[in-house]
Scaffold this motif. Structure first.
Motif, PDB file in Angstrom:
ATOM      1  N   VAL A   1      37.436  27.120   4.684  1.00  0.00           N
ATOM      2  CA  VAL A   1      36.648  28.330   4.449  1.00  0.00           C
ATOM      3  C   VAL A   1      35.734  28.601   5.646  1.00  0.00           C
ATOM      4  O   VAL A   1      35.010  27.715   6.103  1.00  0.00           O
ATOM      5  N   ALA A   2      35.796  29.841   6.157  1.00  0.00           N
ATOM      6  CA  ALA A   2      34.923  30.258   7.249  1.00  0.00           C
ATOM      7  C   ALA A   2      33.857  31.202   6.706  1.00  0.00           C
ATOM      8  O   ALA A   2      34.127  32.005   5.810  1.00  0.00           O
ATOM      9  N   THR A   3      32.641  31.125   7.256  1.00  0.00           N
ATOM     10  CA  THR A   3      31.561  32.003   6.829  1.00  0.00           C
ATOM     11  C   THR A   3      31.044  32.805   8.010  1.00  0.00           C
ATOM     12  O   THR A   3      30.661  32.244   9.035  1.00  0.00           O
ATOM     13  N   PHE A   4      31.064  34.125   7.855  1.00  0.00           N
ATOM     14  CA  PHE A   4      30.470  35.045   8.828  1.00  0.00           C
ATOM     15  C   PHE A   4      29.109  35.464   8.279  1.00  0.00           C
ATOM     16  O   PHE A   4      29.018  35.938   7.143  1.00  0.00           O
ATOM     17  N   THR A   5      28.055  35.317   9.085  1.00  0.00           N
ATOM     18  CA  THR A   5      26.720  35.705   8.633  1.00  0.00           C
ATOM     19  C   THR A   5      26.117  36.717   9.595  1.00  0.00           C
ATOM     20  O   THR A   5      26.048  36.478  10.803  1.00  0.00           O
ATOM     21  N   ILE A   6      25.702  37.861   9.040  1.00  0.00           N
ATOM     22  CA  ILE A   6      24.992  38.876   9.825  1.00  0.00           C
ATOM     23  C   ILE A   6      23.513  38.506   9.787  1.00  0.00           C
ATOM     24  O   ILE A   6      22.915  38.433   8.718  1.00  0.00           O
ATOM     25  N   GLU A   7      22.938  38.280  10.938  1.00  0.00           N
ATOM     26  CA  GLU A   7      21.557  37.795  10.973  1.00  0.00           C
ATOM     27  C   GLU A   7      20.816  38.460  12.134  1.00  0.00           C
ATOM     28  O   GLU A   7      20.919  38.052  13.283  1.00  0.00           O
ATOM     29  N   ASN A   8      20.075  39.507  11.807  1.00  0.00           N
ATOM     30  CA  ASN A   8      19.363  40.240  12.857  1.00  0.00           C
ATOM     31  C   ASN A   8      18.159  40.950  12.266  1.00  0.00           C
ATOM     32  O   ASN A   8      18.250  42.081  11.799  1.00  0.00           O
ATOM     33  N   GLY A   9      17.023  40.283  12.272  1.00  0.00           N
ATOM     34  CA  GLY A   9      15.799  40.885  11.771  1.00  0.00           C
ATOM     35  C   GLY A   9      15.730  40.922  10.261  1.00  0.00           C
ATOM     36  O   GLY A   9      16.526  40.308   9.555  1.00  0.00           O
ATOM     37  N   LYS A  10      14.780  41.703   9.748  1.00  0.00           N
ATOM     38  CA  LYS A  10      14.502  41.722   8.311  1.00  0.00           C
ATOM     39  C   LYS A  10      15.640  42.315   7.497  1.00  0.00           C
ATOM     40  O   LYS A  10      15.848  41.926   6.343  1.00  0.00           O
ATOM     41  N   VAL A  11      16.360  43.303   8.075  1.00  0.00           N
ATOM     42  CA  VAL A  11      17.404  43.974   7.289  1.00  0.00           C
ATOM     43  C   VAL A  11      18.783  43.811   7.918  1.00  0.00           C
ATOM     44  O   VAL A  11      19.713  44.538   7.593  1.00  0.00           O
ATOM     45  N   ASN A  12      18.922  42.854   8.823  1.00  0.00           N
ATOM     46  CA  ASN A  12      20.219  42.549   9.436  1.00  0.00           C
ATOM     47  C   ASN A  12      20.890  43.793  10.027  1.00  0.00           C
ATOM     48  O   ASN A  12      22.066  44.074   9.788  1.00  0.00           O
ATOM     49  N   ALA A  13      20.104  44.534  10.812  1.00  0.00           N
ATOM     50  CA  ALA A  13      20.651  45.710  11.495  1.00  0.00           C
ATOM     51  C   ALA A  13      21.708  45.271  12.499  1.00  0.00           C
ATOM     52  O   ALA A  13      21.651  44.177  13.059  1.00  0.00           O
ATOM     53  N   ILE A  14      22.684  46.141  12.730  1.00  0.00           N
ATOM     54  CA  ILE A  14      23.808  45.818  13.608  1.00  0.00           C
ATOM     55  C   ILE A  14      23.678  46.600  14.908  1.00  0.00           C
ATOM     56  O   ILE A  14      23.653  47.837  14.908  1.00  0.00           O
ATOM     57  N   ASP A  15      23.573  45.879  16.033  1.00  0.00           N
ATOM     58  CA  ASP A  15      23.502  46.545  17.336  1.00  0.00           C
ATOM     59  C   ASP A  15      24.838  46.386  18.067  1.00  0.00           C
ATOM     60  O   ASP A  15      25.685  45.587  17.649  1.00  0.00           O
ATOM     61  N   PRO A  16      25.080  47.144  19.145  1.00  0.00           N
ATOM     62  CA  PRO A  16      26.383  47.113  19.817  1.00  0.00           C
ATOM     63  C   PRO A  16      26.882  45.730  20.225  1.00  0.00           C
ATOM     64  O   PRO A  16      28.071  45.438  20.032  1.00  0.00           O
ATOM     65  N   PRO A  17      26.035  44.830  20.780  1.00  0.00           N
ATOM     66  CA  PRO A  17      26.573  43.514  21.137  1.00  0.00           C
ATOM     67  C   PRO A  17      27.127  42.742  19.935  1.00  0.00           C
ATOM     68  O   PRO A  17      28.036  41.919  20.084  1.00  0.00           O
ATOM     69  N   MET A  18      26.625  43.022  18.745  1.00  0.00           N
ATOM     70  CA  MET A  18      27.090  42.310  17.560  1.00  0.00           C
ATOM     71  C   MET A  18      28.519  42.682  17.192  1.00  0.00           C
ATOM     72  O   MET A  18      29.228  41.900  16.574  1.00  0.00           O
TER      73      MET A  18
ATOM     74  N   ILE B   1      34.148  34.214   4.119  1.00  0.00           N
ATOM     75  CA  ILE B   1      33.051  34.814   3.362  1.00  0.00           C
ATOM     76  C   ILE B   1      32.200  35.596   4.352  1.00  0.00           C
ATOM     77  O   ILE B   1      31.854  35.089   5.421  1.00  0.00           O
ATOM     78  N   LEU B   2      31.862  36.836   4.014  1.00  0.00           N
ATOM     79  CA  LEU B   2      30.989  37.659   4.844  1.00  0.00           C
ATOM     80  C   LEU B   2      29.697  37.905   4.081  1.00  0.00           C
ATOM     81  O   LEU B   2      29.717  38.395   2.947  1.00  0.00           O
ATOM     82  N   ARG B   3      28.571  37.588   4.709  1.00  0.00           N
ATOM     83  CA  ARG B   3      27.283  37.748   4.045  1.00  0.00           C
ATOM     84  C   ARG B   3      26.220  38.161   5.055  1.00  0.00           C
ATOM     85  O   ARG B   3      26.424  38.098   6.267  1.00  0.00           O
ATOM     86  N   GLY B   4      25.073  38.581   4.539  1.00  0.00           N
ATOM     87  CA  GLY B   4      23.910  38.810   5.378  1.00  0.00           C
ATOM     88  C   GLY B   4      22.905  37.702   5.149  1.00  0.00           C
ATOM     89  O   GLY B   4      22.826  37.141   4.049  1.00  0.00           O
ATOM     90  N   ALA B   5      22.146  37.372   6.172  1.00  0.00           N
ATOM     91  CA  ALA B   5      21.134  36.326   6.029  1.00  0.00           C
ATOM     92  C   ALA B   5      20.016  36.808   5.107  1.00  0.00           C
ATOM     93  O   ALA B   5      19.611  37.980   5.152  1.00  0.00           O
ATOM     94  N   GLY B   6      19.526  35.916   4.251  1.00  0.00           N
ATOM     95  CA  GLY B   6      18.450  36.265   3.338  1.00  0.00           C
ATOM     96  C   GLY B   6      18.936  37.091   2.166  1.00  0.00           C
ATOM     97  O   GLY B   6      20.132  37.303   1.972  1.00  0.00           O
ATOM     98  N   GLU B   7      17.980  37.594   1.382  1.00  0.00           N
ATOM     99  CA  GLU B   7      18.314  38.358   0.181  1.00  0.00           C
ATOM    100  C   GLU B   7      17.880  39.822   0.268  1.00  0.00           C
ATOM    101  O   GLU B   7      18.151  40.603  -0.632  1.00  0.00           O
ATOM    102  N   ARG B   8      17.262  40.210   1.386  1.00  0.00           N
ATOM    103  CA  ARG B   8      16.765  41.585   1.482  1.00  0.00           C
ATOM    104  C   ARG B   8      17.868  42.577   1.821  1.00  0.00           C
ATOM    105  O   ARG B   8      17.835  43.722   1.360  1.00  0.00           O
ATOM    106  N   ALA B   9      18.838  42.137   2.630  1.00  0.00           N
ATOM    107  CA  ALA B   9      19.898  43.067   3.022  1.00  0.00           C
ATOM    108  C   ALA B   9      21.146  42.318   3.464  1.00  0.00           C
ATOM    109  O   ALA B   9      21.057  41.334   4.203  1.00  0.00           O
ATOM    110  N   PHE B  10      22.280  42.790   2.999  1.00  0.00           N
ATOM    111  CA  PHE B  10      23.568  42.411   3.591  1.00  0.00           C
ATOM    112  C   PHE B  10      23.571  42.954   5.012  1.00  0.00           C
ATOM    113  O   PHE B  10      23.723  42.235   5.982  1.00  0.00           O
ATOM    114  N   SER B  11      23.384  44.252   5.152  1.00  0.00           N
ATOM    115  CA  SER B  11      23.070  44.918   6.415  1.00  0.00           C
ATOM    116  C   SER B  11      22.661  46.346   6.098  1.00  0.00           C
ATOM    117  O   SER B  11      23.334  47.036   5.332  1.00  0.00           O
ATOM    118  N   ALA B  12      21.550  46.776   6.706  1.00  0.00           N
ATOM    119  CA  ALA B  12      21.074  48.140   6.498  1.00  0.00           C
ATOM    120  C   ALA B  12      21.713  49.119   7.473  1.00  0.00           C
ATOM    121  O   ALA B  12      21.318  50.280   7.526  1.00  0.00           O
TER     122      ALA B  12
END
Length: 258
Positions: free
Chosen positions: A11-28, A49-60
């Motif tokens: 099982v592989a896990t992808f985690t989006i982790e960028n600030g409070k709401v896991n915003a996605i910028d071009p390098p990501m 598995i694809l998830r966002g870090a924390g519980e506030r946002a998967f990604s905003a």
């Protein structure tokens, strides 16, 4: 790295982790693209598995505060038609985001959605996940129209995931829906307490990983390649792949477990 990629067993896990709401910028986009290529190419990995870090946002969604050099109209046109021929050290739109959206993938990915899932996060949820677990506090939306940037419906092919009228209401109002509504319209498979989202996704990923790699691949590929075929060709395609699997399989009927 804002996109982390970790492998534990099959099982592989992808985690989006960028600030409070896991915003996605071009390098990501490039990081995610490279992680998806590694995922698809690794014979030991069966499911993701694809998830966002924390519980506030998967990604905003897209990071609207990301600073990059302003391109003149000629450069914008070149970047549009030849996105990866441009200088990849200076990311922009379009680029690896287009590669991610068009990538052919035959391994399943389970989404673990906590909090906000908006814009680009919603686009990636629809394109990159096959089974979706949402927390009770999850919210889903495509608010681009509020910023004068329509087109999310075509990019996400959202009409393939939920009823047409519901899709158009989300797209044309820009208003989000909650987890209960997402479950009702079959956008997600299951709603669980927010603290249990990743655990529920891991449980489903483990059930998938227990099966032979070849069977997972053939099930995924048969499903995907027959979606746009007429009835006769879809049945012929699926039967062809099924029989190829049975021909080369070393598992006897007595060993099959139901």
């Amino acid at each position: 790295m804002p996109i982390s990629y970790e492998v534990a067993g099959a099982v592989a896990t992808f985690t989006i982790e960028n600030g409070k709401v896991n915003a996605i910028d071009p390098p990501m986009h490039r990081e995610l693209h490279d992680a998806l290529k590694a995922f698809e190419a690794d014979p030991a990995v069966k499911v993701g598995i694809l998830r966002g870090a924390g519980e506030r946002a998967f990604s905003a969604g897209d990071d609207l505060k990301f600073k990059q050099r302003q391109l003149d109209p000629s450069e914008k046109l070149t970047r549009h038609f030849y996105p990866l021929d441009a200088d990849i050290r200076e990311p922009g739109f379009p680029g690896h985001d287009r590669e991610v959206m068009s990538m052919r993938r035959f391994k399943p990915i389970v989404a673990a959605v906590s909090g906000w899932c908006l814009g680009r996060g919603m686009m990636y949820l629809l394109h990159l996940t096959d089974i979706r677990i949402a927390g009770e506090g999850a919210r889903f939306g495509l608010p681009e129209i509020k910023y004068g940037m329509g087109g999310g419906g075509g990019l996400t092919l959202i009409h393939r995931h939920i009823p047409r009228a519901v899709a158009l209401q989300m797209l044309l109002t820009g208003e989000p829906i909650d987890a209960a509504e997402a479950l009702r319209i079959h956008l997600v498979n299951q709603v669980v307490p927010d603290a249990a989202v990743f655990e529920a996704a891991e449980r489903i990923a483990g059930q998938i990983a227990a099966h032979p790699q070849s069977a997972i691949r053939i099930e995924m590929e048969s499903f995907q390649r027959t979606e746009d075929l007429d009835r006769d060709n879809a049945i012929a395609m699926a039967e062809h792949m099924y029989r190829l699997q049975r021909i080369v399989s070393t598992v006897s009927n007595d060993e099959l477990k139901f």
